[in-house]
Design a protein around this motif. Sequence first.
Motif, PDB file in Angstrom:
ATOM      1  N   GLU A 146       0.857  -1.197   0.000  1.00 49.80           N
ATOM      2  CA  GLU A 146       0.000   0.000   0.000  1.00 49.80           C
ATOM      3  C   GLU A 146       0.891   1.243   0.000  1.00 49.80           C
ATOM      4  OE1 GLU A 146      -2.213   0.700   3.597  1.00 49.80           O
ATOM      5  OE2 GLU A 146      -3.835   1.644   2.482  1.00 49.80           O
ATOM      6  N   ILE A 147       0.528   2.231  -0.834  1.00 48.70           N
ATOM      7  CA  ILE A 147       1.280   3.476  -0.908  1.00 48.70           C
ATOM      8  C   ILE A 147       0.416   4.606  -0.359  1.00 48.70           C
ATOM      9  CG2 ILE A 147       2.431   5.123  -2.419  1.00 48.70           C
ATOM     10  CD1 ILE A 147       2.895   2.855  -4.390  1.00 48.70           C
ATOM     11  N   VAL A 148       0.931   5.352   0.603  1.00 52.19           N
ATOM     12  CA  VAL A 148       0.202   6.455   1.222  1.00 52.19           C
ATOM     13  C   VAL A 148       0.947   7.757   0.960  1.00 52.19           C
ATOM     14  CG1 VAL A 148      -0.670   7.432   3.371  1.00 52.19           C
ATOM     15  CG2 VAL A 148      -0.706   4.953   3.020  1.00 52.19           C
ATOM     16  N   LYS A 149       0.250   8.719   0.382  1.00 52.48           N
ATOM     17  CA  LYS A 149       0.855  10.027   0.139  1.00 52.48           C
ATOM     18  C   LYS A 149       0.254  11.041   1.105  1.00 52.48           C
ATOM     19  CE  LYS A 149       1.397  13.734  -3.248  1.00 52.48           C
ATOM     20  NZ  LYS A 149       1.068  14.231  -4.607  1.00 52.48           N
ATOM     21  N   GLU A 150       1.119  11.737   1.820  1.00 55.93           N
ATOM     22  CA  GLU A 150       0.685  12.799   2.723  1.00 55.93           C
ATOM     23  C   GLU A 150       1.203  14.123   2.186  1.00 55.93           C
ATOM     24  OE1 GLU A 150       1.907  11.989   6.673  1.00 55.93           O
ATOM     25  OE2 GLU A 150       0.727  10.145   6.856  1.00 55.93           O
ATOM     26  N   SER A 151       0.307  15.108   2.021  1.00 57.50           N
ATOM     27  CA  SER A 151       0.686  16.394   1.441  1.00 57.50           C
ATOM     28  C   SER A 151       0.185  17.549   2.299  1.00 57.50           C
ATOM     29  CB  SER A 151       0.117  16.538   0.021  1.00 57.50           C
ATOM     30  OG  SER A 151       0.614  15.535  -0.831  1.00 57.50           O
ATOM     31  N   ASN A 152       0.930  18.625   2.253  1.00 59.43           N
ATOM     32  CA  ASN A 152       0.537  19.873   2.906  1.00 59.43           C
ATOM     33  C   ASN A 152       0.789  21.026   1.949  1.00 59.43           C
ATOM     34  OD1 ASN A 152      -0.097  19.151   5.844  1.00 59.43           O
ATOM     35  ND2 ASN A 152       1.880  18.156   5.514  1.00 59.43           N
ATOM     36  N   ARG A 153      -0.176  21.907   1.801  1.00 58.97           N
ATOM     37  CA  ARG A 153      -0.007  23.071   0.937  1.00 58.97           C
ATOM     38  C   ARG A 153      -0.806  24.231   1.501  1.00 58.97           C
ATOM     39  NH1 ARG A 153      -3.274  24.633  -3.686  1.00 58.97           N
ATOM     40  NH2 ARG A 153      -2.269  26.373  -4.739  1.00 58.97           N
ATOM     41  N   GLU A 154      -0.166  25.375   1.640  1.00 57.94           N
ATOM     42  CA  GLU A 154      -0.860  26.584   2.072  1.00 57.94           C
ATOM     43  C   GLU A 154      -1.478  27.248   0.841  1.00 57.94           C
ATOM     44  OE1 GLU A 154       0.056  30.424   4.892  1.00 57.94           O
ATOM     45  OE2 GLU A 154       1.549  29.904   3.375  1.00 57.94           O
ATOM     46  N   VAL A 155      -2.788  27.374   0.833  1.00 58.07           N
ATOM     47  CA  VAL A 155      -3.476  28.008  -0.292  1.00 58.07           C
ATOM     48  C   VAL A 155      -3.630  29.492   0.021  1.00 58.07           C
ATOM     49  CG1 VAL A 155      -5.572  28.062  -1.694  1.00 58.07           C
ATOM     50  CG2 VAL A 155      -4.723  25.882  -0.803  1.00 58.07           C
ATOM     51  N   LYS A 156      -2.842  30.319  -0.659  1.00 59.43           N
ATOM     52  CA  LYS A 156      -2.892  31.762  -0.451  1.00 59.43           C
ATOM     53  C   LYS A 156      -3.905  32.364  -1.421  1.00 59.43           C
ATOM     54  CE  LYS A 156       1.933  32.218   1.058  1.00 59.43           C
ATOM     55  NZ  LYS A 156       3.226  32.873   0.761  1.00 59.43           N
ATOM     56  N   THR A 157      -5.140  32.471  -0.974  1.00 62.86           N
ATOM     57  CA  THR A 157      -6.201  32.974  -1.849  1.00 62.86           C
ATOM     58  C   THR A 157      -5.884  34.376  -2.348  1.00 62.86           C
ATOM     59  OG1 THR A 157      -7.808  31.643  -0.616  1.00 62.86           O
ATOM     60  CG2 THR A 157      -8.682  33.393  -2.003  1.00 62.86           C
ATOM     61  N   PHE A 158      -5.333  35.219  -1.488  1.00 64.83           N
ATOM     62  CA  PHE A 158      -5.030  36.586  -1.895  1.00 64.83           C
ATOM     63  C   PHE A 158      -4.019  36.619  -3.040  1.00 64.83           C
ATOM     64  CE2 PHE A 158      -1.571  35.812   1.078  1.00 64.83           C
ATOM     65  CZ  PHE A 158      -0.497  36.479   0.516  1.00 64.83           C
ATOM     66  N   ALA A 159      -3.064  35.703  -3.023  1.00 62.89           N
ATOM     67  CA  ALA A 159      -2.050  35.661  -4.078  1.00 62.89           C
ATOM     68  C   ALA A 159      -2.662  35.234  -5.405  1.00 62.89           C
ATOM     69  CB  ALA A 159      -0.919  34.716  -3.682  1.00 62.89           C
TER      70      ALA A 159
ATOM     71  N   SER B  59       5.181  17.167   0.121  1.00 62.07           N
ATOM     72  CA  SER B  59       4.596  15.826   0.096  1.00 62.07           C
ATOM     73  C   SER B  59       5.571  14.799   0.660  1.00 62.07           C
ATOM     74  CB  SER B  59       4.231  15.429  -1.347  1.00 62.07           C
ATOM     75  OG  SER B  59       3.292  16.337  -1.882  1.00 62.07           O
ATOM     76  N   ASP B  60       4.987  13.726   1.157  1.00 57.52           N
ATOM     77  CA  ASP B  60       5.774  12.608   1.660  1.00 57.52           C
ATOM     78  C   ASP B  60       5.048  11.326   1.252  1.00 57.52           C
ATOM     79  OD1 ASP B  60       7.856  11.336   3.260  1.00 57.52           O
ATOM     80  OD2 ASP B  60       6.213  10.781   4.595  1.00 57.52           O
ATOM     81  N   VAL B  61       5.786  10.408   0.661  1.00 58.62           N
ATOM     82  CA  VAL B  61       5.193   9.144   0.232  1.00 58.62           C
ATOM     83  C   VAL B  61       5.710   8.034   1.137  1.00 58.62           C
ATOM     84  CG1 VAL B  61       4.961   7.470  -1.635  1.00 58.62           C
ATOM     85  CG2 VAL B  61       5.026   9.925  -2.155  1.00 58.62           C
ATOM     86  N   GLU B  62       4.783   7.289   1.692  1.00 56.35           N
ATOM     87  CA  GLU B  62       5.150   6.210   2.607  1.00 56.35           C
ATOM     88  C   GLU B  62       4.693   4.877   2.012  1.00 56.35           C
ATOM     89  OE1 GLU B  62       4.195   4.695   7.186  1.00 56.35           O
ATOM     90  OE2 GLU B  62       3.456   6.646   6.467  1.00 56.35           O
ATOM     91  N   TYR B  63       5.604   3.950   1.982  1.00 59.00           N
ATOM     92  CA  TYR B  63       5.288   2.613   1.472  1.00 59.00           C
ATOM     93  C   TYR B  63       5.050   1.675   2.652  1.00 59.00           C
ATOM     94  CZ  TYR B  63       7.094   4.337  -2.969  1.00 59.00           C
ATOM     95  OH  TYR B  63       7.289   5.059  -4.107  1.00 59.00           O
ATOM     96  N   LYS B  64       3.883   1.046   2.670  1.00 57.04           N
ATOM     97  CA  LYS B  64       3.558   0.099   3.734  1.00 57.04           C
ATOM     98  C   LYS B  64       3.469  -1.308   3.142  1.00 57.04           C
ATOM     99  CE  LYS B  64       1.040   3.354   6.677  1.00 57.04           C
ATOM    100  NZ  LYS B  64      -0.249   3.639   7.360  1.00 57.04           N
ATOM    101  N   VAL B  65       4.206  -2.225   3.744  1.00 63.08           N
ATOM    102  CA  VAL B  65       4.203  -3.606   3.273  1.00 63.08           C
ATOM    103  C   VAL B  65       3.109  -4.382   4.010  1.00 63.08           C
ATOM    104  CG1 VAL B  65       5.515  -5.732   3.039  1.00 63.08           C
ATOM    105  CG2 VAL B  65       6.664  -3.513   2.784  1.00 63.08           C
ATOM    106  N   ILE B  66       2.213  -4.965   3.246  1.00 58.79           N
ATOM    107  CA  ILE B  66       1.131  -5.749   3.825  1.00 58.79           C
ATOM    108  C   ILE B  66       1.533  -7.219   3.826  1.00 58.79           C
ATOM    109  CG2 ILE B  66      -1.285  -6.420   3.588  1.00 58.79           C
ATOM    110  CD1 ILE B  66      -1.805  -3.775   2.222  1.00 58.79           C
ATOM    111  N   ASN B  67       1.543  -7.846   4.986  1.00 62.88           N
ATOM    112  CA  ASN B  67       1.936  -9.253   5.117  1.00 62.88           C
ATOM    113  C   ASN B  67       0.809 -10.152   4.612  1.00 62.88           C
ATOM    114  OD1 ASN B  67       2.944 -11.713   5.787  1.00 62.88           O
ATOM    115  ND2 ASN B  67       3.261 -11.256   7.973  1.00 62.88           N
ATOM    116  N   LYS B  68       1.051 -10.836   3.496  1.00 65.94           N
ATOM    117  CA  LYS B  68       0.022 -11.681   2.891  1.00 65.94           C
ATOM    118  C   LYS B  68       0.174 -13.163   3.270  1.00 65.94           C
ATOM    119  CE  LYS B  68      -0.756  -8.686  -1.087  1.00 65.94           C
ATOM    120  NZ  LYS B  68      -0.816  -8.590  -2.573  1.00 65.94           N
TER     121      LYS B  68
END
Length: 199
Positions: A1-14, A178-187
């Motif tokens: 499973e791949i999880v992407k975590e992102s943060n972005r400041e949306v400057k509406t005035f800009a 952004s940061d991408v995290e790879y999680k290994v699922i034990n099958k």
Amino acid sequence: EIVKESNREVKTFAELMHGADSMLEKALGGIEGSYYCVMSSLLLCAFSFEAYMNHLGVKHRDLWTKEERLRVLDKYTLLCQELGIKEPDFGRGDDQRLKQLFAYRDTMAHGETYDLELKKPVKKASDDMSYTLKSDWENFTSVPMAEKCLASVQGIINRMNEAAGLGEYAFASGIEVSDVEYKVINKSRNPDAASSADS
């Protein structure tokens, strides 16, 4: 499973100011409908200033809540006091132009229909015969005025941004981190379940 975590400041005035600049550039290019590009540029410029007051006052200074309804120019005065910079003088310079811009913004936001009248003697051969009556807001909707308003508002915002310790230029778009995290699922099978099945 791949999880992407992102943060972005949306400057509406800009983004609004980038839009104001873009509309003015189109008007300067002389495209069809350029009058409405000028109108859009002026309104987006006013919206940008209002958004910056909220950006600085709520996000960085905690001077009022999102629920409080203060006039934009009152927010501006309050922020100048908080930042220790010269209070606005709405009778001259950039501050006067800012006041004119918000009078225009309010007129357009609460538009009314009204009749204009003109009576004056004219010479038969003069250009006065083709004179078109215009309201105050129509006269304000011009390329020179848009250029002056954008320059004034951008200057005010950049000065406030620097005084607040946020940098000399306020209009940089928000950067996404952004940061991408790879999680290994034990099958593999559950060992307990396997031994249970064998018995």
